[in-house]
Design an enzyme around this catalytic site. Structure first.
Site, PDB file in Angstrom:
ATOM      1  N   SER A  55      21.736  -8.926  44.524  1.00  0.00           N
ATOM      2  CA  SER A  55      20.135  -9.329  43.995  1.00  0.00           C
ATOM      3  C   SER A  55      20.428  -8.229  42.475  1.00  0.00           C
ATOM      4  CB  SER A  55      19.340  -8.449  44.748  1.00  0.00           C
ATOM      5  OG  SER A  55      18.721  -8.588  44.916  1.00  0.00           O
ATOM      6  N   THR A  58      14.501  -4.512  38.323  1.00  0.00           N
ATOM      7  CA  THR A  58      14.184  -3.369  37.239  1.00  0.00           C
ATOM      8  C   THR A  58      15.139  -2.381  37.216  1.00  0.00           C
ATOM      9  OG1 THR A  58      11.863  -3.485  38.482  1.00  0.00           O
ATOM     10  CG2 THR A  58      12.263  -4.596  35.958  1.00  0.00           C
ATOM     11  N   TYR A  59      15.199  -1.780  38.984  1.00  0.00           N
ATOM     12  CA  TYR A  59      15.741  -0.611  39.293  1.00  0.00           C
ATOM     13  C   TYR A  59      17.152  -0.897  39.109  1.00  0.00           C
ATOM     14  CZ  TYR A  59      16.152  -3.734  42.851  1.00  0.00           C
ATOM     15  OH  TYR A  59      16.639  -5.120  44.336  1.00  0.00           O
ATOM     16  N   GLY A  60      17.569  -2.031  39.312  1.00  0.00           N
ATOM     17  CA  GLY A  60      18.914  -1.827  39.395  1.00  0.00           C
ATOM     18  C   GLY A  60      19.699  -2.974  40.718  1.00  0.00           C
ATOM     19  N   LYS A  90      22.969  -0.379  46.720  1.00  0.00           N
ATOM     20  CA  LYS A  90      21.445  -0.560  45.394  1.00  0.00           C
ATOM     21  C   LYS A  90      21.948   0.817  44.909  1.00  0.00           C
ATOM     22  CE  LYS A  90      16.679  -0.612  45.064  1.00  0.00           C
ATOM     23  NZ  LYS A  90      15.264  -0.094  45.541  1.00  0.00           N
ATOM     24  N   ASP A 192       4.450  -2.758  47.268  1.00  0.00           N
ATOM     25  CA  ASP A 192       5.709  -3.644  46.595  1.00  0.00           C
ATOM     26  C   ASP A 192       5.805  -4.509  48.335  1.00  0.00           C
ATOM     27  OD1 ASP A 192       5.857  -5.147  44.694  1.00  0.00           O
ATOM     28  OD2 ASP A 192       7.840  -4.469  44.716  1.00  0.00           O
TER      29      ASP A 192
END
Lengths: 468, 275
Positions: A55, A58-60, A90, A192
């Site tokens: 997936s 916005t972070y990467g 990640k 979140d």
């Protein structure tokens, strides 16, 4: 529980893989030549085989990977290599260079997440295996979790809607609260929580993931609000945040737990509002639609029940919501007489009737067998999680002691708070494995083609059809 | 490493005796002086960058953690000055008041130039009429220093195992003097002065003792100096500090002034380079 005292030893573990890289960095400096990048000798691509892409956000991006040469047990006979462990890697998006925004080193959020993850350790938090720094890229290597709640919920809607078994919901919720209790005890707010961020291993253990937005709250020097304006995916955002709370509290996570509980019961987000985008002036807009969705089910928050309500920055906006609603037939303000007879229900909820109707409809549609139903205790828990006043909202600690979790089955643990830590226990259902795309397996440190959201989107269930 | 059983976010990872020995063995003769000067440089840079003392303190503690948890060869890659710049940049980035790399580079250029007010850089003192050209940073130098800063930042992060959280004794100390019923501006000031000075101590106090012990010791020394009478009993035990730790820290805080004077004498007329 991890202790800060062990942090330096964790540091040593993590350093094992990067030490070689440091030598190289130091050597290149000896030659009076400073590389522009931090060079690590152990490259992520040398240690791990990337199996597929999971997936992006916005972070990467997140990749599924397997270790190339797992440390095999020397005593084991030749040929029987240790089973290869799976990992989720990640990869933080390198900060953009050019485009006015200059590279400023590793990103603040990456450093924060790394710092939190190295210190926190709990069976219900996703486990960090190591961190690899390479050039300007940060790779966080996590244990691989086969499922997440978004995927599990989706599975239960395909091809027809089948309710998630009540025992499974109970186990998921208990484990989720357990992990959250640990976070809150350590002064961390997740900020979140949503089904996509809650992982489930193939053995049924729940792991809270993605601490990218998590923050310490024990010492908010400046308002948390001003740091990063918008937090929590809109459907899971608590009313105190929607009304402009500046100093928010762990209670925002508890609201999100309520939303997740409701979603596990009904298989769709309970408050599915539309996000109002930020205008050109970069002011944070009032999320009228989202607040409206909450009010539709819970009724309006009242000053009698929420002491600070009138002082909330967006309180006037709420008033306008009242005005626009009162004209409608069956409007919720003033209260229709039916909701006056809510009897003993509701617990701390401001207006239990709407929620009770919703809950009972939900149970009816699910047609749980009477002995295996979330029952009235489930409703009690839900309504206490959906308490408007953040000060009165259930805390993770109190939620763990809720009657809902009391074991009623015959056996040694009857009458105790006793919940299985395997949410799949006793179930025949086989959940499909996580889909990974093998098209974009390039995990190199170069710039990312299209960092736009693809794959599993973070904050939407809608494109679920596309994933098939 | 012994586990800590107190509240997590009031405590720090502590150094092991092996790590301290390793550091001692790997350091050259003037290792203490270099670390003392580096801490002063970091503190001065933080002040010029208008950073809150908590951020400066965090930077210094991270720097100290890096000293003990990295290998000597890891520390060769950059000068003490660059490590100082990288940690202050890192600490500021994580705080509510980040600073631009350009500001950091400029401040460090100034503090290590002929115009610097720091005595170990200019033993004769700063010239009364410094030439701005001495600390002017050209675009090329800036570009190079900036890259160096980022690489050094990564090296520091790896060295400390990515754990950037630091618990500090300041707010504890204020709470304690209130609890003791001796809260006054003059005592609080003296306590903070000792806590700030303690950061500069080459004894790595923040790595050997938890914040509550540092706070208690600073209060003990400050109260004695300002002539404020504390309760008769062993009040430090209320704050979980035993006599032995208190004694060690009181000595550490009390002797810092002497150490600083000795350092000043030792380096009189000689510049100590951190480049």
């Amino acid at each position: 529980m991890s202790r800060p005292g062990t942090s330096l030893s964790i540091a040593q573990q993590l350093r094992k893989t990067t030490q070689l890289g440091l030598e190289e960095a130091a050597r290149s400096l000896d030659k009076k030549h400073v590389g522009n990048n931090y060079t690590s000798k152990v490259k992520i691509g040398q240690k791990y085989n990337i199996i597929g892409f999971i997936s992006s956000g916005t972070y990467g991006r997140v990749y599924k990977a397997v270790e190339k040469n797992p440390r095999s047990d020397p005593s084991s006979p030749v040929g029987s290599a240790a089973p290869k462990e799976l990992y989720a890697i990640k990869k933080f998006k390198p900060e953009k260079e050019g485009d006015n925004v200059q590279y400023t080193g590793l990103s603040q959020s990456a450093i924060r997440e790394m710092s939190l993850c190295t210190e926190l350790s709990h069976p219900n938090l996703v486990h960090l295996a190591e961190i690899v720094l390479e050039d300007k890229c940060v790779f966080m290597v996590f244990e691989y979790c086969e499922h997440d709640l978004l995927q599990i919920i989706h599975h239960h809607t395909q091809p027809t809607r089948r309710p998630i078994p009540a025992t499974m919901i109970k186990s998921i919720l208990f484990q989720l609260l357990n992990g959250l209790y640990y976070l809150h005890q350590n002064w961390v707010i997740h900020r979140d929580l949503k089904p996509a961020n809650i992982m489930v291993t193939s053995s049924g253990h729940v792991r809270i993931g993605d601490l990218g937005l998590a923050r310490l709250f024990h010492k908010p020097l400046s308002s948390l609000y001003s740091g990063d304006k918008v937090v929590v995916t809109i459907w899971y955002r608590s009313p105190d945040l929607l009304l402009g709370a500046r100093h928010y509290t762990p209670a925002i996570d508890m609201w999100a737990v309520g939303c997740i509980f409701a979603e596990l019961l009904s298989l769709r987000p309970i408050f599915k509002g539309e996000e109002t985008k930020m205008d050109s002036k970069k002011t944070v807009p009032f999320q009228r639609n989202q607040m409206g969705k909450i009010v539709e089910i819970l009724g309006l928050p009242r000053r009698e029940n929420w002491k600070g309500l009138a002082d909330m920055p967006e309180y006037p906006q709420l008033q306008s919501l009242v005005v626009s609603r009162s004209g409608m037939p069956g409007g919720l303000y003033p209260n229709p007489p039916t909701s006056m007879n809510r009897g003993g229900s509701g617990g701390g909820a401001n207006n239990g009737s709407g929620l009770e109707t919703w809950y009972n409809n939900c149970l009816r549609h699910a047609s749980y067998p009477p002995d295996k139903s979330p029952g009235q205790r489930g409703f009690q828990l839900l309504s206490e999680l959906f308490e408007y006043d953040p000060d009165k909202r259930l805390t993770a600690e109190r939620a763990l002691h809720h009657e809902y979790f009391r074991n009623t089955d015959e056996g040694p643990h009857k009458g105790e708070i006793w919940v299985s830590n395997n949410c799949f226990e006793g179930l025949d259902e086989v959940y499909p494995h996580r889909r990974v795309s093998t098209e974009t397996n390039d995990i190199g440190t170069g710039s990312l083609p299209g960092t736009k959201r693809g794959g599993l989107p973070d904050d939407s269930l809608l494109p679920a059809a596309k994933r098939r | 490493m012994a586990p800590i059983s107190s509240v997590e976010y009031l405590s720090n990872p502590l150094v092991t005796s092996n790590q301290l020995l390793d550091l001692k063995n790997s350091e050259r003769d003037n290792g203490l002086s270099v670390r003392f000067a580096q801490a002063q440089l970091t503190s001065a840079a933080g002040i010029l960058l208008r950073l809150p003392q908590e951020v400066i303190a965090q930077a210094i503690v991270l720097l100290q953690r890096f000293w003990v948890s990295s290998r000597p060869e890891d520390r060769e890659g950059f000068s003490p000055k660059t490590f100082s710049a990288a940690t202050i940049y890192l600490a500021a980035k994580l705080s509510a008041t980040p600073v631009a790399p350009r500001s950091v580079v400029n401040v460090y250029a100034y503090l290590t130039s002929k115009a610097s007010p720091l005595l170990f850089v200019n033993p004769q003192g700063a010239p009364t009429d410094p030439d701005p050209a001495d600390y002017y940073v050209s675009e090329g130098t800036y570009e190079r220093e900036r890259q160096r800063l980022f690489v050094c930042e990564s090296v520091v992060l790896v060295g400390i195992g990515f754990d950037t959280r630091v618990a500090l004794p300041y707010s504890l100390a204020l709470t304690y003097i209130q609890v003791l019923g001796v809260s006054s501006a003059s005592l609080a000031r003296r306590v903070f002065e000792h806590l700030n000075a303690g950061l500069l101590s080459p004894q790595l106090l923040h790595l050997t003792h938890q914040p509550h012990a540092l706070a208690v010791a600073a209060i003990y020394v400050a109260a004695r100096e300002t002539g404020i009478k504390l309760v008769e009993q062993n009040w430090w035990e209320v704050f979980d500090v035993d006599r032995e730790d208190l004694g060690f820290l009181v000595l550490a805080y009390g002797s810092l002034a002497n150490f600083a004077e000795a350092e000043a004498k030792k380096w009189k007329g000689i510049a100590l380079s951190l480049d």
